[in-house]
Design an enzyme around this catalytic site. Structure first.
Site, PDB file in Angstrom:
ATOM      1  N   CYS A 113       1.273  -1.410   0.002  1.00 39.34           N
ATOM      2  CA  CYS A 113      -0.021  -0.059   0.184  1.00 39.34           C
ATOM      3  C   CYS A 113       0.693   0.914   0.650  1.00 39.34           C
ATOM      4  O   CYS A 113       0.235   2.648  -0.383  1.00 39.34           O
ATOM      5  CB  CYS A 113      -0.615   0.396   1.498  1.00 39.34           C
ATOM      6  SG  CYS A 113      -1.782  -1.332   1.234  1.00 39.34           S
ATOM      7  N   HIS A 261      -3.160   7.317   3.391  1.00 35.44           N
ATOM      8  CA  HIS A 261      -3.903   5.633   3.098  1.00 35.44           C
ATOM      9  C   HIS A 261      -4.936   5.529   4.024  1.00 35.44           C
ATOM     10  O   HIS A 261      -5.156   4.887   4.908  1.00 35.44           O
ATOM     11  CB  HIS A 261      -2.494   4.913   2.979  1.00 35.44           C
ATOM     12  CG  HIS A 261      -3.086   3.528   2.735  1.00 35.44           C
ATOM     13  ND1 HIS A 261      -3.857   3.035   1.415  1.00 35.44           N
ATOM     14  CD2 HIS A 261      -2.932   2.171   3.109  1.00 35.44           C
ATOM     15  CE1 HIS A 261      -4.295   1.527   1.542  1.00 35.44           C
ATOM     16  NE2 HIS A 261      -3.991   1.564   2.892  1.00 35.44           N
ATOM     17  N   ASN A 291      -9.997  -0.417   0.640  1.00 41.89           N
ATOM     18  CA  ASN A 291      -8.495   0.027   0.731  1.00 41.89           C
ATOM     19  C   ASN A 291      -8.149  -0.390  -0.595  1.00 41.89           C
ATOM     20  O   ASN A 291      -7.936  -1.658  -1.342  1.00 41.89           O
ATOM     21  CB  ASN A 291      -7.712  -0.827   2.170  1.00 41.89           C
ATOM     22  CG  ASN A 291      -6.465  -0.908   2.078  1.00 41.89           C
ATOM     23  OD1 ASN A 291      -5.213  -0.284   0.732  1.00 41.89           O
ATOM     24  ND2 ASN A 291      -5.801  -1.692   2.678  1.00 41.89           N
TER      25      ASN A 291
HETATM   26  N1  ACO Z   1     -18.173  -9.256   9.855  1.00 43.23           N
HETATM   27  C1  ACO Z   1     -18.562  -9.209  11.313  1.00 43.23           C
HETATM   28  N2  ACO Z   1     -17.906  -9.962  12.214  1.00 43.23           N
HETATM   29  C2  ACO Z   1     -16.848  -9.892  12.027  1.00 43.23           C
HETATM   30  C3  ACO Z   1     -16.164  -9.588  10.503  1.00 43.23           C
HETATM   31  C4  ACO Z   1     -17.235  -9.545  10.129  1.00 43.23           C
HETATM   32  N3  ACO Z   1     -16.717  -8.906   7.918  1.00 43.23           N
HETATM   33  N4  ACO Z   1     -15.066  -9.635  10.775  1.00 43.23           N
HETATM   34  C5  ACO Z   1     -14.332 -10.006  11.991  1.00 43.23           C
HETATM   35  N5  ACO Z   1     -15.686 -10.220  12.435  1.00 43.23           N
HETATM   36  C6  ACO Z   1     -15.824 -10.546  13.864  1.00 43.23           C
HETATM   37  C7  ACO Z   1     -14.635 -11.346  14.483  1.00 43.23           C
HETATM   38  O1  ACO Z   1     -15.093 -12.819  14.277  1.00 43.23           O
HETATM   39  C8  ACO Z   1     -14.818 -11.204  15.925  1.00 43.23           C
HETATM   40  O2  ACO Z   1     -15.885 -12.116  16.945  1.00 43.23           O
HETATM   41  P1  ACO Z   1     -15.208 -13.110  18.449  1.00 43.23           P
HETATM   42  O3  ACO Z   1     -15.226 -11.920  19.295  1.00 43.23           O
HETATM   43  O4  ACO Z   1     -16.546 -12.902  18.255  1.00 43.23           O
HETATM   44  O5  ACO Z   1     -14.273 -13.956  17.361  1.00 43.23           O
HETATM   45  C9  ACO Z   1     -14.561  -9.955  15.833  1.00 43.23           C
HETATM   46  O6  ACO Z   1     -15.777  -9.857  14.908  1.00 43.23           O
HETATM   47  C10 ACO Z   1     -13.288  -9.109  16.417  1.00 43.23           C
HETATM   48  O7  ACO Z   1     -12.237  -9.155  15.719  1.00 43.23           O
HETATM   49  P2  ACO Z   1     -10.923  -9.092  15.264  1.00 43.23           P
HETATM   50  O8  ACO Z   1     -10.445  -9.954  14.504  1.00 43.23           O
HETATM   51  O9  ACO Z   1     -10.437  -9.198  16.922  1.00 43.23           O
HETATM   52  O10 ACO Z   1     -11.668  -7.570  14.875  1.00 43.23           O
HETATM   53  P3  ACO Z   1     -10.861  -6.068  14.305  1.00 43.23           P
HETATM   54  O11 ACO Z   1     -11.355  -5.126  15.546  1.00 43.23           O
HETATM   55  O12 ACO Z   1      -9.655  -6.185  14.903  1.00 43.23           O
HETATM   56  O13 ACO Z   1     -10.752  -5.458  13.448  1.00 43.23           O
HETATM   57  C11 ACO Z   1      -9.951  -5.314  10.985  1.00 43.23           C
HETATM   58  C12 ACO Z   1     -10.373  -6.013  12.165  1.00 43.23           C
HETATM   59  C13 ACO Z   1     -10.514  -4.287  11.177  1.00 43.23           C
HETATM   60  C14 ACO Z   1      -9.487  -6.198  10.435  1.00 43.23           C
HETATM   61  C15 ACO Z   1      -8.830  -4.343  12.035  1.00 43.23           C
HETATM   62  O14 ACO Z   1      -7.919  -5.535  12.233  1.00 43.23           O
HETATM   63  C16 ACO Z   1      -7.673  -3.759  11.353  1.00 43.23           C
HETATM   64  O15 ACO Z   1      -8.335  -2.603  10.742  1.00 43.23           O
HETATM   65  N6  ACO Z   1      -6.413  -3.831  11.146  1.00 43.23           N
HETATM   66  C17 ACO Z   1      -5.588  -3.182   9.910  1.00 43.23           C
HETATM   67  C18 ACO Z   1      -5.808  -3.482   8.813  1.00 43.23           C
HETATM   68  C19 ACO Z   1      -5.063  -3.364   7.283  1.00 43.23           C
HETATM   69  O16 ACO Z   1      -5.706  -1.229   7.175  1.00 43.23           O
HETATM   70  N7  ACO Z   1      -4.242  -3.256   6.512  1.00 43.23           N
HETATM   71  C20 ACO Z   1      -4.332  -3.008   5.761  1.00 43.23           C
HETATM   72  C21 ACO Z   1      -3.414  -3.296   5.217  1.00 43.23           C
HETATM   73  S1  ACO Z   1      -2.430  -1.971   4.388  1.00 43.23           S
HETATM   74  C22 ACO Z   1      -1.742  -3.238   2.870  1.00 43.23           C
HETATM   75  O17 ACO Z   1      -1.079  -3.534   2.778  1.00 43.23           O
HETATM   76  C23 ACO Z   1      -2.508  -4.013   2.038  1.00 43.23           C
END
Ligand code: ACO
Length: 334
Positions: A113, A261, A291
């Site tokens: 990214c 980003h 993204n």
């Molecule tokens: N819909 C509904 N529920 C979901 C979803 C979904 N799409 N995805 C996860 N959940 C649930 C999980 O199963 C979990 O449930 P549980 O508590 O019963 O086990 C709960 O939501 C929390 O899941 P987490 O994975 O812990 O969610 P988190 O709050 O960490 O959010 C996210 C996940 C949005 C991916 C976050 O970690 C994030 O934004 N990270 C950064 C990602 C990013 O910016 N990546 C880009 C990188 S750039 C590049 O180079 C490509």
């Protein structure tokens, strides 16, 4: 004074728009979860007969028209992408063939990214070595082709798109169709920490020894340790912004618009809080595109110009992070 300028800009987002509600037919999710955790409401997806190089070509032709430069005048074609059409040849070569930049050097650049910022850094080096160079830099991604639709934590985050700029040494000059003025590239700063490479991977390379007929494994698709990426993203974005401002003798008061980003609204807000940046100085369009990785920053510049958030005289801070782990920032003066 002659300096490196962005002389033209073009963007392309595929027509096919997938809302969060549309995703509910593919994966166990809902609009409320996605909006509250990420800020994303929709993303765009390439048509079946469209590749990242096609999106790049559409954006590139707009950028060339904006710059008033013919494809045949381009000396270097750079494609920032981590979802190339092929491992070989490069998307830049395919793009060059599609737009008619025959004979220009063409190569891909993979900083995930952060690819567009790394592309600015590369263009800066090329223009220092060859002052007459005319460089086409495109950020293009086909991320929806490498998402694991069984993994609801990642497949909701990404979209496809492309955006291109033309860079030359020159003067600020006349306003462009898509830019209020040519933008001077004042500075760029890039960094990486390869120890963190496993936090975000997209397979299809040679790390796994596939034999003809083997089914693909999960690591063929994007895999991400979201929470760790989140923490590193906030730290690295904030740090690289502070670093580039300091080495240019500037403070955030000197910045008219911050284009980070577009990965996750909560990351952007956390960086804004750390930097103590007013919300109206932060540009956000991830609600519409998700993204788009290497296309995210130049798509942001395009939308910010179209919305008159960037005007002649604006000083704009760009900043990105991505797989690798990579980070970078750049300063533009319009
Ligand atoms: N819909 C509904 N529920 C979901 C979803 C979904 N799409 N995805 C996860 N959940 C649930 C999980 O199963 C979990 O449930 P549980 O508590 O019963 O086990 C709960 O939501 C929390 O899941 P987490 O994975 O812990 O969610 P988190 O709050 O960490 O959010 C996210 C996940 C949005 C991916 C976050 O970690 C994030 O934004 N990270 C950064 C990602 C990013 O910016 N990546 C880009 C990188 S750039 C590049 O180079 C490509």
């Amino acid at each position: 004074m002659t300096a490196i300028h962005i002389q033209g800009l073009g963007t392309y987002v595929p027509e096919r728009r997938i809302t969060n509600v549309d995703l509910m037919s593919r994966v166990d999710t809902n609009d409320e979860w996605i909006v509250s955790r990420t800020g994303i409401k929709a993303r765009h997806m390439l048509a079946e007969d469209e590749n990242g190089s096609d999106a790049a070509a559409k954006a590139a032709l707009c950028a060339l028209e904006d710059a008033g430069i013919e494809a045949g005048e381009i000396t270097h074609v750079l494609a920032a992408t981590c979802t190339p059409d092929y491992l070989c040849p490069s998307t830049a070569c395919i793009l060059s063939g599609k737009i008619g930049s025959h004979g220009a050097a063409a190569f891909d650049l993979n900083a995930a990214c952060t690819g567009f910022i790394y592309g600015l850094e590369t263009a800066r080096g090329l223009l220092a070595a060859a002052p007459d160079a005319k460089i086409l830099l495109v950020g293009t991604e086909a991320f929806t082709r490498r998402l694991n639709w069984n993994d609801r934590t990642t497949c909701i985050l990404f979209g496809d798109g492309a955006a291109a700029v033309v860079l030359t040494n020159g003067e600020a000059g006349r306003p462009r169709k898509r830019l209020p003025a040519a933008a001077r590239l004042r500075d760029v700063r890039c960094g990486a920490d390869g120890r963190q490479y496993a936090l975000l991977t997209v397979g299809g390379g040679t790390a796994r020894d596939y034999r003809p007929g083997d089914p693909v494994q999960d690591d063929f698709y994007l895999q991400m340790q979201g929470r760790e990426v989140y923490k590193l993203a906030v730290r690295s974005l904030s740090a690289v912004c502070e670093e580039i401002l300091e080495r240019n003798g500037l403070t955030l008061d000197d910045i008219d618009l911050f284009i980070p980003h577009q990965a996750n609204l909560r990351i952007i807000e956390a960086v804004g809080d750390r930097l103590k940046l007013a919300a109206d100085k932060i540009f956000v369009n991830l609600d519409e595109y998700g993204n788009t990785s290497a296309a995210s920053i130049p798509l942001g510049i395009g939308d910010a110009c179209a919305q008159a958030r960037i005007l002649p005289g604006s000083r704009v801070l760009l900043s990105a992070f991505g797989g690798g782990f990579t980070w970078g920032a750049a300063l533009l003066e319009f």
